[in-house]
Design an enzyme around this catalytic site. Structure first.
Site, PDB file in Angstrom:
ATOM      1  N   TRP A   8      72.347 -99.476  24.855  1.00 51.39           N
ATOM      2  CA  TRP A   8      73.660 -99.059  25.323  1.00 51.39           C
ATOM      3  C   TRP A   8      74.425 -98.164  24.365  1.00 51.39           C
ATOM      4  O   TRP A   8      75.319 -97.450  24.771  1.00 51.39           O
ATOM      5  CB  TRP A   8      74.513-100.280  25.665  1.00 51.39           C
ATOM      6  CG  TRP A   8      74.510-101.284  24.577  1.00 51.39           C
ATOM      7  CD1 TRP A   8      73.714-102.386  24.493  1.00 51.39           C
ATOM      8  CD2 TRP A   8      75.289-101.257  23.400  1.00 51.39           C
ATOM      9  NE1 TRP A   8      73.958-103.041  23.325  1.00 51.39           N
ATOM     10  CE2 TRP A   8      74.926-102.370  22.636  1.00 51.39           C
ATOM     11  CE3 TRP A   8      76.274-100.401  22.909  1.00 51.39           C
ATOM     12  CZ2 TRP A   8      75.499-102.655  21.408  1.00 51.39           C
ATOM     13  CZ3 TRP A   8      76.839-100.679  21.692  1.00 51.39           C
ATOM     14  CH2 TRP A   8      76.452-101.798  20.965  1.00 51.39           C
TER      15      TRP A   8
ATOM     16  N   CYS B 233      71.917 -98.139  14.823  1.00 47.80           N
ATOM     17  CA  CYS B 233      70.613 -98.602  14.323  1.00 47.80           C
ATOM     18  C   CYS B 233      70.477 -98.325  12.836  1.00 47.80           C
ATOM     19  O   CYS B 233      69.761 -99.022  12.140  1.00 47.80           O
ATOM     20  CB  CYS B 233      69.501 -97.931  15.105  1.00 47.80           C
ATOM     21  SG  CYS B 233      69.614 -96.148  15.080  1.00 47.80           S
TER      22      CYS B 233
ATOM     23  N   GLY C 232      65.869-103.115  20.592  1.00 52.27           N
ATOM     24  CA  GLY C 232      65.613-104.123  19.568  1.00 52.27           C
ATOM     25  C   GLY C 232      64.125-104.448  19.446  1.00 52.27           C
ATOM     26  O   GLY C 232      63.353-104.213  20.373  1.00 52.27           O
TER      27      GLY C 232
ATOM     28  N   LYS D 146      65.639 -94.930  32.068  1.00 50.78           N
ATOM     29  CA  LYS D 146      66.359 -96.158  32.426  1.00 50.78           C
ATOM     30  C   LYS D 146      67.543 -96.301  31.488  1.00 50.78           C
ATOM     31  O   LYS D 146      67.379 -96.578  30.300  1.00 50.78           O
ATOM     32  CB  LYS D 146      65.459 -97.391  32.316  1.00 50.78           C
ATOM     33  CG  LYS D 146      66.197 -98.666  32.709  1.00 50.78           C
ATOM     34  CD  LYS D 146      65.523 -99.879  32.164  1.00 50.78           C
ATOM     35  CE  LYS D 146      66.409-101.029  31.792  1.00 50.78           C
ATOM     36  NZ  LYS D 146      67.811-100.852  31.491  1.00 50.78           N
TER      37      LYS D 146
END
Ligand code: NAD
Length: 487
Positions: A149, A282, A227, A173
């Site tokens: 997200w 990240c 993740g 996606k």
């Protein structure tokens, strides 16, 4: 309530089911999202497959593909403000960051537009007479791009740009958390004039939509960002279709400060490294590893800067730290910080969610130098900095590499020879020396170890979306000699 649609085979359409999207600043649902399940995934992949095999797209020259990408880049630049507002609304990421980031996303498309007709095959100096042999670089096939997200337009661009430059088609996606900006971006894909089916954009949940997409038999490559635990599921799914994978995963990146560093500058970089994007990055420099002799001084500069950060509504241009994207994320952070304090970590600042609406959590610093704290090991994806300290270079390096992750790292020193020594030994895909959180379409980006494999950005990323075909052409008109001998 605003309603969004999927973009499949060049058309906007509803899904059989929908789900609400939550505004992280208020905790209220503000939009209705289409939810792709097996049937929608099937149609999107089939559209991408057809567009790859027949019609306009495979017949285009690489230069023509580049021109479409240039058009897309211009549209992204023209619509950056509108897309930024949507991303901020749907994910809580502050408008200051989304507007700058999306304007820069246009440059990623420009970079890959220019690269499209520079992806070259090669001619081999083969060890046989009368034989011409060369390698063609062909698109790898249908790409499934799965993104998390945070920074969805950016994370999608580093997949869409090189994949289209290479001639692939895609099903993207969007994350179930904050999918609005990517679903809206589909309008620009349509306006740029890409043939139907070349880019399809859907959203849905991981266990249904994500799983159906990544195991689909017509998917040839999976470009995944998310993740490490999800990555394991994705790799398991790829056992079904034997698709190749590139994995951009999380990190627990070390931020190393030597006593000789410019501490003021290092502190600014550390604030950017852990509190920008509310720590939902990240590459967050979430483990500060500071030389003992300057630890006290550095922490007091850092505490002052952290407490001066303006927390507020993400759509306010002056806000520096906004809410986290989900209540789930905020609760996880609160829980781990609580356990860390119980384990003996000392709270330097922050550590408590404010009362009121929205998923807010303040900039938090935990001194973990004397204890084993859960906050040091786990990626928290939030504004929480764990502090460790060292006596010498060897200990700094040992602490830096004491993680299964290896995405990014920061190194602050004025000693050039030390910077060179450390840079070679740090186990991470990116080393920033006297800077942090710098990215560019020209520079490859990716991790070591549990932070994944494959690189995004740069020429290598476009090559990852190709496969080679070896072509043998015999140039002699003489009859083929002895058919029972391999030549
Ligand atoms: P996540 O792993 O929970 O989800 C990522 C995506 O995977 C989502 O779209 C989700 O729906 C999908 N997914 C979930 N289960 C799936 C399954 N079984 N099959 C296929 N797809 C599935 O990640 P998140 O919580 O949304 O994002 C945070 C993570 O992303 C952090 O670990 C962060 O470090 C990482 N991240 C990495 C980078 C990078 O470039 N290295 C960039 C941004 C974020």
């Amino acid at each position: 309530m605003q309603r969004f649609q999927h973009y499949i085979d060049g058309r906007f359409e509803d899904a059989a089911q929908t789900f609400p999207s939550i505004d992280p600043a208020t905790g209220e649902s503000w939009a209705e999202m289409p939810e792709a399940r097996e049937a929608e995934v099937e149609r999107a992949v089939e559209a991408a497959h057809q567009a790859l095999r027949q019609g306009e797209w495979p017949a285009l020259t690489a230069t023509a593909r580049g021109k479409l990408l240039y058009r897309l880049a211009d549209l992204v630049a023209q619509n950056a403000g509108r897309l930024a507002e949507l991303e901020t609304r749907d994910t809580g990421k502050i408008i200051r960051e989304t507007s700058a980031q999306i304007a820069y996303v246009a440059d990623y498309y420009r970079y890959y537009a220019g690269l499209a007709d520079k992806i070259e095959g090669s001619y081999l100096a083969i060890d046989k007479p009368d034989m011409d042999v060369w390698l063609r670089r062909e698109p790898v096939g249908v790409v499934a791009a799965v993104v998390p997200w945070n920074s969805q337009l950016f994370l999608a661009a580093v997949k869409i740009g090189p994949a289209l430059a290479a001639g692939c088609t895609l099903v993207i996606k969007a994350s179930e958390d904050g999918p609005a900006p990517l679903l809206e971006f589909a309008r620009l894909v349509q306006e740029a004039g890409f043939p139907a089916g070349v880019v399809n954009i859907i959203t849905g949940f991981g266990a249904t939509c994500g799983a159906a997409l990544t195991r689909h038999p017509k998917v040839a490559h999976i470009a995944f960002t998310g993740g490490p635990q999800t990555a394991r599921n994705v790799v398991r799914n790829s056992a079904e279709n034997l698709a190749s994978t590139s994995l951009e995963l999380g990190g627990k990146s070390p931020f190393i400060v030597f006593a000789d560093a410019d501490l003021e500058s290092a502190a600014n970089a550390q604030v950017a490294g852990i509190f920008a994007a509310t720590g939902q990055s990240c590459v967050a420099g979430s483990r500060l590893i500071v030389e003992s002799s300057v630890k006290g001084r550095f922490l007091s500069i850092l505490k002052e800067k952290s407490e001066a950060v303006k927390i507020g509504a993400p759509l306010d241009m002056t806000t520096e730290v906004g809410p986290l994207c989900t209540a789930r994320q905020r609760d996880l952070i609160e829980e781990v910080v609580g356990r860390s304090v119980a384990a003996g970590a000392m709270l330097v600042t922050g550590g408590k969610s404010p009362d009121g609406v929205g998923f807010y959590y303040p900039p938090t610093i935990l001194d973990c130098s004397a204890v084993k704290s859960p906050s040091v090991e786990r990626e928290l994806f939030g504004p929480v900095l764990s502090v460790l300290s060292f006596e010498d270079e060897a200990e700094a390096l040992r602490l830096a590499n004491d993680t299964p992750f290896g995405l990014a790292s920061g190194l602050f020193t004025r000693d050039l020879t030390r910077a060179h020594r450390m840079m070679k030994r740090i186990h991470a895909g990116v080393v920033w020396v006297n800077t942090y959180r710098a990215v560019s379409p020209i520079a490859p980006f990716g991790g070591y170890g549990q932070s994944g494999h494959g690189r995004e950005g740069g020429l290598a990323a476009a090559l990852d979306f190709t496969r080679t075909k070896t072509v043998w052409l015999r140039t002699s008109d003489d009859p083929i000699p002895d058919p029972f001998v391999m030549r």
